[in-house]
Design a protein around this motif. Sequence first.
Motif, PDB file in Angstrom:
ATOM      1  N   ALA A  43       0.845  -1.188   0.000  1.00  0.00           N
ATOM      2  CA  ALA A  43       0.000   0.000   0.000  1.00  0.00           C
ATOM      3  C   ALA A  43       0.883   1.241   0.000  1.00  0.00           C
ATOM      4  O   ALA A  43       2.017   1.217   0.484  1.00  0.00           O
ATOM      5  N   LYS A  44       0.388   2.339  -0.536  1.00  0.00           N
ATOM      6  CA  LYS A  44       1.180   3.565  -0.605  1.00  0.00           C
ATOM      7  C   LYS A  44       1.537   4.085   0.783  1.00  0.00           C
ATOM      8  O   LYS A  44       2.587   4.676   0.967  1.00  0.00           O
ATOM      9  N   VAL A  45       0.689   3.837   1.767  1.00  0.00           N
ATOM     10  CA  VAL A  45       0.978   4.266   3.134  1.00  0.00           C
ATOM     11  C   VAL A  45       2.206   3.530   3.661  1.00  0.00           C
ATOM     12  O   VAL A  45       3.094   4.132   4.270  1.00  0.00           O
ATOM     13  N   ILE A  46       2.297   2.248   3.398  1.00  0.00           N
ATOM     14  CA  ILE A  46       3.438   1.462   3.846  1.00  0.00           C
ATOM     15  C   ILE A  46       4.701   1.898   3.114  1.00  0.00           C
ATOM     16  O   ILE A  46       5.772   2.011   3.717  1.00  0.00           O
ATOM     17  N   GLN A  47       4.595   2.179   1.826  1.00  0.00           N
ATOM     18  CA  GLN A  47       5.750   2.670   1.066  1.00  0.00           C
ATOM     19  C   GLN A  47       6.250   3.989   1.641  1.00  0.00           C
ATOM     20  O   GLN A  47       7.451   4.216   1.762  1.00  0.00           O
ATOM     21  N   PHE A  48       5.316   4.866   2.029  1.00  0.00           N
ATOM     22  CA  PHE A  48       5.688   6.146   2.610  1.00  0.00           C
ATOM     23  C   PHE A  48       6.410   5.953   3.938  1.00  0.00           C
ATOM     24  O   PHE A  48       7.445   6.574   4.194  1.00  0.00           O
ATOM     25  N   ILE A  49       5.885   5.080   4.772  1.00  0.00           N
ATOM     26  CA  ILE A  49       6.513   4.831   6.091  1.00  0.00           C
ATOM     27  C   ILE A  49       7.907   4.248   5.906  1.00  0.00           C
ATOM     28  O   ILE A  49       8.851   4.626   6.598  1.00  0.00           O
ATOM     29  N   ARG A  50       8.067   3.319   4.957  1.00  0.00           N
ATOM     30  CA  ARG A  50       9.396   2.748   4.693  1.00  0.00           C
ATOM     31  C   ARG A  50      10.365   3.826   4.230  1.00  0.00           C
ATOM     32  O   ARG A  50      11.548   3.791   4.576  1.00  0.00           O
ATOM     33  N   SER A  51       9.886   4.769   3.420  1.00  0.00           N
ATOM     34  CA  SER A  51      10.774   5.824   2.919  1.00  0.00           C
ATOM     35  C   SER A  51      11.255   6.739   4.045  1.00  0.00           C
ATOM     36  O   SER A  51      12.316   7.333   3.947  1.00  0.00           O
ATOM     37  N   LEU A  52      10.491   6.852   5.118  1.00  0.00           N
ATOM     38  CA  LEU A  52      10.901   7.673   6.245  1.00  0.00           C
ATOM     39  C   LEU A  52      12.102   7.091   6.989  1.00  0.00           C
ATOM     40  O   LEU A  52      12.887   7.805   7.582  1.00  0.00           O
ATOM     41  N   PHE A  53      12.234   5.770   6.963  1.00  0.00           N
ATOM     42  CA  PHE A  53      13.279   5.104   7.729  1.00  0.00           C
ATOM     43  C   PHE A  53      14.495   4.715   6.889  1.00  0.00           C
ATOM     44  O   PHE A  53      15.379   4.031   7.372  1.00  0.00           O
ATOM     45  N   LYS A  54      14.552   5.141   5.638  1.00  0.00           N
ATOM     46  CA  LYS A  54      15.710   4.838   4.797  1.00  0.00           C
ATOM     47  C   LYS A  54      16.785   5.849   4.982  1.00  0.00           C
ATOM     48  O   LYS A  54      16.657   6.933   5.289  1.00  0.00           O
TER      49      LYS A  54
END
Length: 54
Positions: A43-54
């Motif tokens: 989901a786009k929400v999960i992709q966004f959260i992952r991008s925060l922690f990269k």
Amino acid sequence: MKCPLCGSEFEKADESKCTGCGKLHNCDRQCCPNCGYELVKEAKVIQFIRSLFK
């Protein structure tokens, strides 16, 4: 995306390896171009959260 089965990283799924689940245009799965493993799109929400922690 990273395939959980073989570890291959890819951007776009290989639609030619899809086994065909019966859904024609609204399929929510992707196939790994390396091994053919089918995985559910994030989901786009999960992709966004992952991008925060990269």
